[in-house]
Design a protein around this motif. Structure first.
Motif, PDB file in Angstrom:
ATOM      1  N   ASN A  57       0.772  -1.237   0.000  1.00 27.85           N
ATOM      2  CA  ASN A  57       0.000   0.000   0.000  1.00 27.85           C
ATOM      3  C   ASN A  57       0.806   1.293   0.000  1.00 27.85           C
ATOM      4  OD1 ASN A  57      -2.917  -1.047   0.552  1.00 27.85           O
ATOM      5  ND2 ASN A  57      -1.625  -2.131   2.003  1.00 27.85           N
ATOM      6  N   CYS A  58       2.025   1.235   0.461  1.00 29.13           N
ATOM      7  CA  CYS A  58       2.732   2.493   0.735  1.00 29.13           C
ATOM      8  C   CYS A  58       4.016   2.643  -0.067  1.00 29.13           C
ATOM      9  CB  CYS A  58       3.084   2.597   2.208  1.00 29.13           C
ATOM     10  SG  CYS A  58       1.863   1.876   3.319  1.00 29.13           S
ATOM     11  N   CYS A  61       4.721   5.109  -3.008  1.00 31.07           N
ATOM     12  CA  CYS A  61       4.887   6.549  -2.782  1.00 31.07           C
ATOM     13  C   CYS A  61       5.989   6.872  -1.775  1.00 31.07           C
ATOM     14  CB  CYS A  61       3.597   7.172  -2.267  1.00 31.07           C
ATOM     15  SG  CYS A  61       2.307   7.203  -3.516  1.00 31.07           S
ATOM     16  N   HIS A  62       6.284   5.928  -0.870  1.00 27.93           N
ATOM     17  CA  HIS A  62       7.251   6.247   0.187  1.00 27.93           C
ATOM     18  C   HIS A  62       8.570   5.499   0.017  1.00 27.93           C
ATOM     19  CE1 HIS A  62       4.597   8.819   2.576  1.00 27.93           C
ATOM     20  NE2 HIS A  62       3.620   7.975   2.307  1.00 27.93           N
ATOM     21  N   PRO A  72       6.762  11.833   1.518  1.00 24.95           N
ATOM     22  CA  PRO A  72       7.988  12.106   2.273  1.00 24.95           C
ATOM     23  C   PRO A  72       8.648  10.833   2.807  1.00 24.95           C
ATOM     24  CG  PRO A  72       6.054  12.805   3.512  1.00 24.95           C
ATOM     25  CD  PRO A  72       5.571  12.392   2.160  1.00 24.95           C
ATOM     26  N   LYS A  80       9.425  12.458  14.282  1.00 24.24           N
ATOM     27  CA  LYS A  80       8.842  13.705  13.773  1.00 24.24           C
ATOM     28  C   LYS A  80       7.397  13.873  14.209  1.00 24.24           C
ATOM     29  CE  LYS A  80       8.368  15.179   9.434  1.00 24.24           C
ATOM     30  NZ  LYS A  80       8.349  14.999   7.965  1.00 24.24           N
ATOM     31  N   ARG A  89      -2.952  10.388   9.832  1.00 23.78           N
ATOM     32  CA  ARG A  89      -2.500  10.595   8.462  1.00 23.78           C
ATOM     33  C   ARG A  89      -2.819   9.369   7.601  1.00 23.78           C
ATOM     34  NH1 ARG A  89       0.301  14.050   5.361  1.00 23.78           N
ATOM     35  NH2 ARG A  89      -0.879  15.403   6.707  1.00 23.78           N
ATOM     36  N   ILE A  90      -2.575   8.186   8.156  1.00 25.57           N
ATOM     37  CA  ILE A  90      -2.859   6.969   7.397  1.00 25.57           C
ATOM     38  C   ILE A  90      -4.367   6.811   7.210  1.00 25.57           C
ATOM     39  CG2 ILE A  90      -2.636   4.448   7.357  1.00 25.57           C
ATOM     40  CD1 ILE A  90      -0.124   4.811   9.137  1.00 25.57           C
ATOM     41  N   GLY A  94      -4.587  12.896   2.861  1.00 25.57           N
ATOM     42  CA  GLY A  94      -4.513  14.360   2.750  1.00 25.57           C
ATOM     43  C   GLY A  94      -3.174  14.808   2.207  1.00 25.57           C
ATOM     44  N   GLY A  95      -3.172  15.930   1.521  1.00 24.18           N
ATOM     45  CA  GLY A  95      -1.943  16.484   0.960  1.00 24.18           C
ATOM     46  C   GLY A  95      -1.321  15.585  -0.087  1.00 24.18           C
ATOM     47  N   MET A  97      -1.903  12.258  -0.240  1.00 20.14           N
ATOM     48  CA  MET A  97      -1.936  10.854   0.195  1.00 20.14           C
ATOM     49  C   MET A  97      -3.379  10.371   0.295  1.00 20.14           C
ATOM     50  SD  MET A  97      -0.170   9.114   3.432  1.00 20.14           S
ATOM     51  CE  MET A  97      -0.946   7.731   4.249  1.00 20.14           C
ATOM     52  N   PHE A 100      -6.677   5.628   4.059  1.00 13.63           N
ATOM     53  CA  PHE A 100      -6.710   4.162   4.106  1.00 13.63           C
ATOM     54  C   PHE A 100      -7.819   3.639   5.002  1.00 13.63           C
ATOM     55  CE2 PHE A 100      -2.694   4.912   2.152  1.00 13.63           C
ATOM     56  CZ  PHE A 100      -2.605   3.874   1.233  1.00 13.63           C
TER      57      PHE A 100
HETATM   58  C1  HEC Z   1      -0.353   7.961  -3.611  1.00 11.91           C
HETATM   59  C2  HEC Z   1       0.828   8.127  -2.819  1.00 11.91           C
HETATM   60  C3  HEC Z   1       0.847   7.695  -1.388  1.00 11.91           C
HETATM   61  C4  HEC Z   1       0.548   6.464  -0.837  1.00 11.91           C
HETATM   62  C5  HEC Z   1       0.063   5.214  -1.577  1.00 11.91           C
HETATM   63  C6  HEC Z   1       0.812   6.562   0.566  1.00 11.91           C
HETATM   64  N1  HEC Z   1       1.236   7.825   0.887  1.00 11.91           N
HETATM   65 FE1  HEC Z   1       1.762   8.489   2.716  1.00 11.91          FE
HETATM   66  N2  HEC Z   1       2.021  10.337   1.978  1.00 11.91           N
HETATM   67  C7  HEC Z   1       1.925  10.697   0.649  1.00 11.91           C
HETATM   68  C8  HEC Z   1       2.155  12.120   0.508  1.00 11.91           C
HETATM   69  C9  HEC Z   1       2.158  12.906  -0.791  1.00 11.91           C
HETATM   70  C10 HEC Z   1       2.401  12.607   1.796  1.00 11.91           C
HETATM   71  C11 HEC Z   1       2.694  14.043   2.213  1.00 11.91           C
HETATM   72  C12 HEC Z   1       1.400  14.721   2.531  1.00 11.91           C
HETATM   73  C13 HEC Z   1       1.604  16.125   3.044  1.00 11.91           C
HETATM   74  O1  HEC Z   1       2.647  16.713   2.797  1.00 11.91           O
HETATM   75  O2  HEC Z   1       0.694  16.607   3.712  1.00 11.91           O
HETATM   76  C14 HEC Z   1       2.316  11.463   2.699  1.00 11.91           C
HETATM   77  C15 HEC Z   1       2.502  11.538   4.068  1.00 11.91           C
HETATM   78  C16 HEC Z   1       2.544  10.440   4.912  1.00 11.91           C
HETATM   79  C17 HEC Z   1       2.869  10.494   6.302  1.00 11.91           C
HETATM   80  C18 HEC Z   1       3.261  11.754   7.078  1.00 11.91           C
HETATM   81  C19 HEC Z   1       4.743  11.957   6.876  1.00 11.91           C
HETATM   82  C20 HEC Z   1       5.270  13.285   7.289  1.00 11.91           C
HETATM   83  O3  HEC Z   1       6.507  13.390   7.371  1.00 11.91           O
HETATM   84  O4  HEC Z   1       4.494  14.218   7.476  1.00 11.91           O
HETATM   85  C21 HEC Z   1       2.808   9.216   6.794  1.00 11.91           C
HETATM   86  C22 HEC Z   1       3.077   8.755   8.228  1.00 11.91           C
HETATM   87  C23 HEC Z   1       2.443   8.371   5.693  1.00 11.91           C
HETATM   88  N3  HEC Z   1       2.297   9.140   4.569  1.00 11.91           N
HETATM   89  C24 HEC Z   1       2.271   7.011   5.800  1.00 11.91           C
HETATM   90  C25 HEC Z   1       1.809   6.216   4.768  1.00 11.91           C
HETATM   91  C26 HEC Z   1       1.472   4.823   4.915  1.00 11.91           C
HETATM   92  C27 HEC Z   1       1.660   4.009   6.169  1.00 11.91           C
HETATM   93  C28 HEC Z   1       1.001   4.401   3.700  1.00 11.91           C
HETATM   94  C29 HEC Z   1       0.469   3.034   3.341  1.00 11.91           C
HETATM   95  C30 HEC Z   1      -0.567   2.492   4.181  1.00 11.91           C
HETATM   96  C31 HEC Z   1       1.054   5.539   2.794  1.00 11.91           C
HETATM   97  N4  HEC Z   1       1.529   6.626   3.478  1.00 11.91           N
HETATM   98  C32 HEC Z   1       0.665   5.510   1.464  1.00 11.91           C
HETATM   99  C33 HEC Z   1       1.641   9.851  -0.390  1.00 11.91           C
HETATM  100  C34 HEC Z   1       1.267   8.542  -0.282  1.00 11.91           C
END
Ligand code: HEC
Length: 120
Positions: A57-58, A61-62, A72, A80, A89-90, A94-95, A97, A100
């Motif tokens: 899932n993640c 993008c990560h 990020p 952090k 956030r998960i 938002g932003g 992402m 879930f």
């Molecule tokens: C489609 C792309 C995408 C997917 C898939 C995704 N993320 Fe993200 N995620 C992002 C983006 C873009 C941001 C930054 C959002 C912002 O700046 O507000 C983010 C931010 C975050 C943050 C906050 C990080 C910070 O430093 O502020 C976390 C924690 C996180 N994601 C966890 C996850 C997890 C766990 C999953 C899987 C379950 C996941 N993400 C899946 C795009 C994604």
């Protein structure tokens, strides 16, 4: 002369009265809409399950090493953000992402939250 002194005194009293009134008003309510408070229970992390969820899932993008790409870097996210912030956030995304909530179960989100919170 006496008249001026008297009206000066009245003006001062009014100003002081207004000041007292303003300072006793309740502070403005926080306008930023907050998500309901959550507490993420401390559960032993199922590393294999978290790893699996992350890959499915993640990772896209990560990054495969939590190094970040579209999203990020997460390799130090536990230092952090609080657990609650990671969880929200998960859950809500938002932003850029996706949320879930509904795509992962509550337990899965808690597990991956606790897993990420250890990454400091
Ligand atoms: C489609 C792309 C995408 C997917 C898939 C995704 N993320 Fe993200 N995620 C992002 C983006 C873009 C941001 C930054 C959002 C912002 O700046 O507000 C983010 C931010 C975050 C943050 C906050 C990080 C910070 O430093 O502020 C976390 C924690 C996180 N994601 C966890 C996850 C997890 C766990 C999953 C899987 C379950 C996941 N993400 C899946 C795009 C994604």
């Amino acid at each position: 002369m006496y008249k001026w002194l008297l009206s000066g005194l009245i003006v001062l009293t009014c100003v002081f009265g207004v000041y007292l009134l303003v300072s006793s008003l309740p502070p403005k309510a926080e306008t930023r809409p907050e998500l309901p408070e959550v507490t993420v229970p401390d559960k032993p992390v199922n590393v294999n399950a978290a790893d699996q969820i992350y890959k499915q899932n993640c990772l896209s993008c990560h990054g495969d090493q939590l190094q970040g790409s579209i999203g990020p870097q997460l390799s130090n996210v536990g230092g952090k953000l609080s657990k609650e912030e990671i969880y929200k956030r998960i859950q809500k995304g938002g932003g850029g992402m996706p949320p879930f909530d509904g795509r992962l179960t509550e337990d899965e989100i808690i597990n991956i939250t606790n897993w990420l919170a250890d990454k400091k």
